[in-house]
Design an enzyme around this catalytic site. Structure first.
Site, PDB file in Angstrom:
ATOM      1  N   SER A  12       0.605  -1.281  -0.222  1.00 37.14           N
ATOM      2  CA  SER A  12      -0.025   0.125  -0.039  1.00 37.14           C
ATOM      3  C   SER A  12       0.943   1.219   0.044  1.00 37.14           C
ATOM      4  O   SER A  12       0.424   2.424   0.254  1.00 37.14           O
ATOM      5  CB  SER A  12      -1.022   0.190   1.257  1.00 37.14           C
ATOM      6  N   THR A  23      -0.258   1.609   4.434  1.00 42.73           N
ATOM      7  CA  THR A  23      -0.139   2.891   4.226  1.00 42.73           C
ATOM      8  C   THR A  23       0.302   3.497   5.484  1.00 42.73           C
ATOM      9  O   THR A  23       0.079   3.432   6.463  1.00 42.73           O
ATOM     10  CB  THR A  23      -1.419   3.453   4.116  1.00 42.73           C
ATOM     11  N   THR A  62       1.200   6.800   0.636  1.00 46.20           N
ATOM     12  CA  THR A  62       0.649   5.808   0.140  1.00 46.20           C
ATOM     13  C   THR A  62       0.686   5.546  -1.376  1.00 46.20           C
ATOM     14  O   THR A  62       0.682   6.617  -2.138  1.00 46.20           O
ATOM     15  CB  THR A  62      -0.844   5.809   0.576  1.00 46.20           C
ATOM     16  N   ARG A 122      -7.237   8.678  -9.744  1.00 45.37           N
ATOM     17  CA  ARG A 122      -8.018   8.936  -8.250  1.00 45.37           C
ATOM     18  C   ARG A 122      -7.034   9.449  -7.218  1.00 45.37           C
ATOM     19  O   ARG A 122      -5.929   8.723  -7.274  1.00 45.37           O
ATOM     20  CB  ARG A 122      -8.731   7.534  -8.018  1.00 45.37           C
ATOM     21  N   VAL A 123      -7.312  10.179  -6.334  1.00 42.27           N
ATOM     22  CA  VAL A 123      -6.455  10.562  -5.273  1.00 42.27           C
ATOM     23  C   VAL A 123      -7.208  10.773  -4.040  1.00 42.27           C
ATOM     24  O   VAL A 123      -8.388  11.118  -3.983  1.00 42.27           O
ATOM     25  CB  VAL A 123      -5.983  12.139  -5.544  1.00 42.27           C
ATOM     26  N   GLY A 124      -6.318   9.978  -2.994  1.00 45.56           N
ATOM     27  CA  GLY A 124      -7.249   9.960  -1.654  1.00 45.56           C
ATOM     28  C   GLY A 124      -6.993  10.940  -0.728  1.00 45.56           C
ATOM     29  O   GLY A 124      -6.736  12.174  -1.278  1.00 45.56           O
ATOM     30  N   ASP A 125      -7.134  10.858   0.439  1.00 48.05           N
ATOM     31  CA  ASP A 125      -6.959  11.814   1.467  1.00 48.05           C
ATOM     32  C   ASP A 125      -5.559  11.965   1.898  1.00 48.05           C
ATOM     33  O   ASP A 125      -5.305  13.246   2.400  1.00 48.05           O
ATOM     34  CB  ASP A 125      -7.757  11.198   2.811  1.00 48.05           C
ATOM     35  N   THR A 138      -5.961   6.962   8.117  1.00 46.77           N
ATOM     36  CA  THR A 138      -5.695   5.812   7.296  1.00 46.77           C
ATOM     37  C   THR A 138      -7.142   5.335   7.013  1.00 46.77           C
ATOM     38  O   THR A 138      -7.996   5.461   7.508  1.00 46.77           O
ATOM     39  CB  THR A 138      -4.753   4.592   7.617  1.00 46.77           C
ATOM     40  N   GLY A 139      -7.243   4.342   5.744  1.00 46.93           N
ATOM     41  CA  GLY A 139      -8.466   3.765   5.384  1.00 46.93           C
ATOM     42  C   GLY A 139      -8.957   4.438   4.390  1.00 46.93           C
ATOM     43  O   GLY A 139      -8.341   4.954   3.429  1.00 46.93           O
ATOM     44  N   GLY A 155     -10.151   6.723   2.064  1.00 46.86           N
ATOM     45  CA  GLY A 155      -9.698   8.331   1.811  1.00 46.86           C
ATOM     46  C   GLY A 155     -11.035   9.044   1.659  1.00 46.86           C
ATOM     47  O   GLY A 155     -11.039  10.181   2.229  1.00 46.86           O
TER      48      GLY A 155
HETATM   49  C1  SD4 Z   1      -6.519   6.113   0.589  1.00 44.78           C
HETATM   50  N1  SD4 Z   1      -6.345   6.605   2.829  1.00 44.78           N
HETATM   51  O1  SD4 Z   1      -5.721   6.383  -0.569  1.00 44.78           O
HETATM   52  C2  SD4 Z   1      -5.416   5.935   1.847  1.00 44.78           C
HETATM   53  C3  SD4 Z   1      -5.584   4.506   1.879  1.00 44.78           C
HETATM   54  C4  SD4 Z   1      -4.896   4.120   3.028  1.00 44.78           C
HETATM   55  O2  SD4 Z   1      -4.433   2.764   4.619  1.00 44.78           O
HETATM   56  O3  SD4 Z   1      -4.682   4.920   4.034  1.00 44.78           O
HETATM   57  N2  SD4 Z   1      -4.608   2.847   3.524  1.00 44.78           N
HETATM   58  O4  SD4 Z   1      -7.581   6.268   0.574  1.00 44.78           O
END
Ligand code: SD4
Length: 332
Positions: free
Chosen positions: A89, A191, A209, A219-222, A242-243, A245
């Site tokens: 990740s 991550t 990450t 795609r872009v996350g948090d 984490t998780g 996003g």
């Molecule tokens: C995301 N938050 O791209 C990240 C993924 C992540 O532990 O944190 N994984 O959404």
């Protein structure tokens, strides 16, 4: 307003190398709106990170113990996981998007509130270091895609293929059914978000990450979004997420946690409140995704909380480097 009191503690002289002690016992009073924290620097330095990343926190602590600052510590700590091909990740070996591209998101924030980020970065392992360069060497806070990659290369970063055989095989297996479904604690694992306080009591944080596996191209996350994946306020504390996003972004999670600490909540209470904002939304689908937060305040108190079981934090303080399982919301 900030006042510092340095109290020479002669009984500590000579044990400066002992973990968790500093030659000067130092108290710092910070005051900001409603919050006043008396900081006892003898509990410092400390570092915490998301998930089970003992080598990364070890590296960060080595820098802090040698007198290094929190910013160097979080950057170098995160680089350990970026280079670890087994972590799927983050960095090299990260799982790709639906089209087989490994794309990285990262950010970093220092004690002055400066920040830098890269999003949708391809072919460069150490995204966190590129984020730091963005912060320190450009007038911007975020670079994306090809521009971020060219910036990295022009600063001496070597391009390389980030898709390992193992991750390629996993992607090819996924393509058979090509169903997009985040799996709680599985594709999120590793991550890395890291927060450190150095011996001067200054806080920095970083987050890096490859994002959610098999995400849509682009795609872009948090994780690289300041306030969502990471936020630092050196007067108050810091938080990383984490998780899934998308859910963190919708509640501006890390900024929320820091603001809740400013209002007087402990790091643990603040993480719990931020999770409750997600799960208590009308029609929240929280049973099907994970979000976890870790936080530290100026006093060196820490907290972590997640929606589901098995989220963990790695903490290195007072000579102990350990994985701590988080409490969680969904106990049904
Ligand atoms: C995301 N938050 O791209 C990240 C993924 C992540 O532990 O944190 N994984 O959404």
């Amino acid at each position: 307003m900030k006042r510092r009191h340095f109290i020479k503690n002669t009984s500590l002289t000579g044990v400066g190398l002992a973990v968790g002690n500093s030659l000067l016992a130092c108290k710092e009073e910070t005051s900001n709106n409603n919050n006043k924290a008396i900081v006892d620097l003898k509990n410092l330095p400390l570092v915490i990170a998301t998930w089970h990343v003992l080598e990364a926190t070890e590296k960060a602590m080595a820098i802090l113990r040698a007198g290094g600052n929190a910013l160097d510590a979080v950057e170098q700590g995160c680089r350990i996981e970026e280079a670890n091909e087994k972590g799927q990740s983050v960095g090299k070996g990260g799982l790709p998007d639906r089209d087989g591209n490994v794309t990285l998101d990262a950010c970093i924030m220092d004690k002055h509130g400066n920040c830098g980020a890269v999003v949708y970065l391809k072919d460069i392992t150490h995204a966190v270091s590129v984020a730091r360069k963005v912060m320190e060497d450009t007038p911007h806070v975020m670079l994306a895609g090809e521009g971020a990659k060219q910036f990295a290369i022009s600063n001496g970063f070597e391009p390389e293929d980030l898709l390992t055989e193992t991750s390629k095989e996993a992607w090819e297996k996924w393509k058979v059914e090509a169903k997009y479904k985040p799996i709680i604690n599985i594709e999120n694992h590793d991550t890395i978000g890291m927060l450190a306080i150095d011996k001067n009591g200054d806080i920095s944080g970083a987050c890096t990450t490859s994002g959610l596996a098999y995400k849509m191209g682009g795609r872009v996350g948090d994780s690289p979004i300041i306030g969502s994946g990471l936020f630092i306020d050196n007067e108050i504390g810091g938080c990383v997420a984490t998780g899934l996003g998308e859910e963190v972004v919708k509640t501006v999670g890390s900024f929320l946690v820091v603001e809740l600490m400013r209002q007087g909540k402990s790091p643990q209470e603040a993480c719990e409140e931020a999770i409750s904002r997600i799960v208590n939304k009308p029609n929240s689908d929280y049973k099907n995704f994970q979000v976890g937060y870790i936080a530290v305040n100026k006093k060196g108190e820490t907290g972590s909380y997640a929606i589901h079981q098995w989220f963990s934090m790695t903490k290195f303080q007072d000579g102990v480097n350990e994985q701590i399982l988080s409490d969680y919301f969904n106990k049904a």
